[in-house]
Write an enzyme that holds these catalytic residues in place. Structure first.
Site, PDB file in Angstrom:
ATOM      1  N   ASP A  76      17.483  49.075  42.553  1.00 52.24           N
ATOM      2  CA  ASP A  76      16.974  49.338  41.212  1.00 52.24           C
ATOM      3  C   ASP A  76      17.783  48.585  40.160  1.00 52.24           C
ATOM      4  OD1 ASP A  76      14.949  51.150  42.069  1.00 52.24           O
ATOM      5  OD2 ASP A  76      16.485  52.698  42.331  1.00 52.24           O
ATOM      6  N   ASP A  79      17.410  32.646  36.073  1.00 56.88           N
ATOM      7  CA  ASP A  79      17.094  33.190  37.391  1.00 56.88           C
ATOM      8  C   ASP A  79      17.479  32.164  38.456  1.00 56.88           C
ATOM      9  OD1 ASP A  79      15.736  34.603  39.595  1.00 56.88           O
ATOM     10  OD2 ASP A  79      14.706  35.717  38.028  1.00 56.88           O
ATOM     11  N   ARG A  90      19.986  45.396  48.501  1.00 51.96           N
ATOM     12  CA  ARG A  90      19.162  44.429  49.236  1.00 51.96           C
ATOM     13  C   ARG A  90      19.651  43.035  48.924  1.00 51.96           C
ATOM     14  NH1 ARG A  90      15.844  41.545  45.907  1.00 51.96           N
ATOM     15  NH2 ARG A  90      15.055  42.482  43.965  1.00 51.96           N
ATOM     16  N   ASN A 124      19.207  39.089  47.632  1.00 52.80           N
ATOM     17  CA  ASN A 124      18.476  38.473  46.528  1.00 52.80           C
ATOM     18  C   ASN A 124      18.524  36.960  46.681  1.00 52.80           C
ATOM     19  OD1 ASN A 124      16.876  38.991  44.164  1.00 52.80           O
ATOM     20  ND2 ASN A 124      18.517  38.135  42.942  1.00 52.80           N
TER      21      ASN A 124
END
Length: 268
Positions: free
Chosen positions: A95, A173, A75, A77
């Site tokens: 995952d 992050d 996916r 991000n």
């Protein structure tokens, strides 16, 4: 302000006016991870299988370009639009499998893979003049910088270490750059924001009331506050109880001013 809840497939919208209504929640048919402006009436969403144009007035979605659509195990991000109007967007395993992630450069419908073998690509941001790009693999913990062509947002050299956080508390992050070139990052798992200088020094750390901040972006008429998303993924019931602000979206005063996010250019 616009932000997403990736795992619950929701897009949030809220005005910054003092008398604003509560946030509107738009349900999406897929997991969106990044929202970029195209023009006052349209947005670009980065999702599971590609990039979609969303019409703000009615929420209509249309596929713009496929991205790893043949791999259901990944996916999108973290992502940011470069000053040139090109998008950098990361992908990762659903995952968070080791090495399943990559970072792509999107100019119009031309998609170029820049870096592969990442686990959780994050921290995508650009210097004010567009000549330097930043990114991190949160799993590795090394914030990297790379020289860019300011006219295109494409790399003009090899990535170098900007700051090595491997072994430190929490993980780097999402990121945003202010008008003076400081790189503001959310430190997931450590309940704080960090600011790094263009020279690669950590110059400020600001605690926030949530342990797992995910991404900051500058908002407001003067771009003088950071909108910071947070997450509670992976937290136990006891950890949530100890962190009552988990999963909330916060406004943080940091005493600096940011830059207007560039719009994505549909035509390269």
């Amino acid at each position: 302000m616009w932000w997403v809840d990736i795992l619950e497939k929701r897009l949030f919208e809220r005005s910054l006016r003092e008398d604003a209504e509560p946030a509107r929640i738009h349900t999406l048919p897929f997991m969106a991870s990044d929202v970029a402006s195209i023009d006052p009436g349209r947005q670009l969403l980065s999702v599971d299988d590609g990039l979609y144009v969303r019409t703000i007035a009615d929420g209509q979605l249309s596929l713009y370009a496929a991205l790893e659509a043949d791999d259901p195990g990944t996916r999108s991000n973290d992502g940011r639009v470069h000053p040139s109007g090109a998008l950098w967007i990361g992908t990762m395993g659903r995952d968070a499998q080791t090495g399943r992630g990559a970072i792509y450069h999107v100019a119009g419908t031309r998609i170029t893979r820049l870096y592969a073998g990442l686990t959780t690509p994050n921290g995508i941001a650009f210097s004010p003049n567009g000549a330097t790009g930043y990114f991190v693999d949160t799993d590795e913990g090394v914030l990297r910088r790379v020289a860019l062509d300011p006219a295109t947002g494409l790399p003009a050299g090899e990535p170098e270490t900007h700051y090595d956080h491997s072994g430190g508390e929490g993980g780097i992050d999402g990121a945003a750059v202010d008008r003076d070139g400081l790189i503001w990052t959310a430190r997931f798992g450590a309940g704080c924001l960090d600011a790094y200088s263009p020279a690669g020094e950590r110059v400020r750390t600001i605690p926030i009331p949530a342990r797992q901040p995910t991404c900051p972006t500058f908002v407001g008429r003067d771009l003088d506050r950071l909108l910071v998303t947070t997450a509670y993924e992976g937290m136990s019931a006891a950890e949530r109880a100890d962190d009552p602000e988990h999963g909330r979206t916060l406004l943080v005063d940091v005493g600096v001013r940011g830059l207007i996010e560039p719009a994505f250019r549909l035509v390269a």
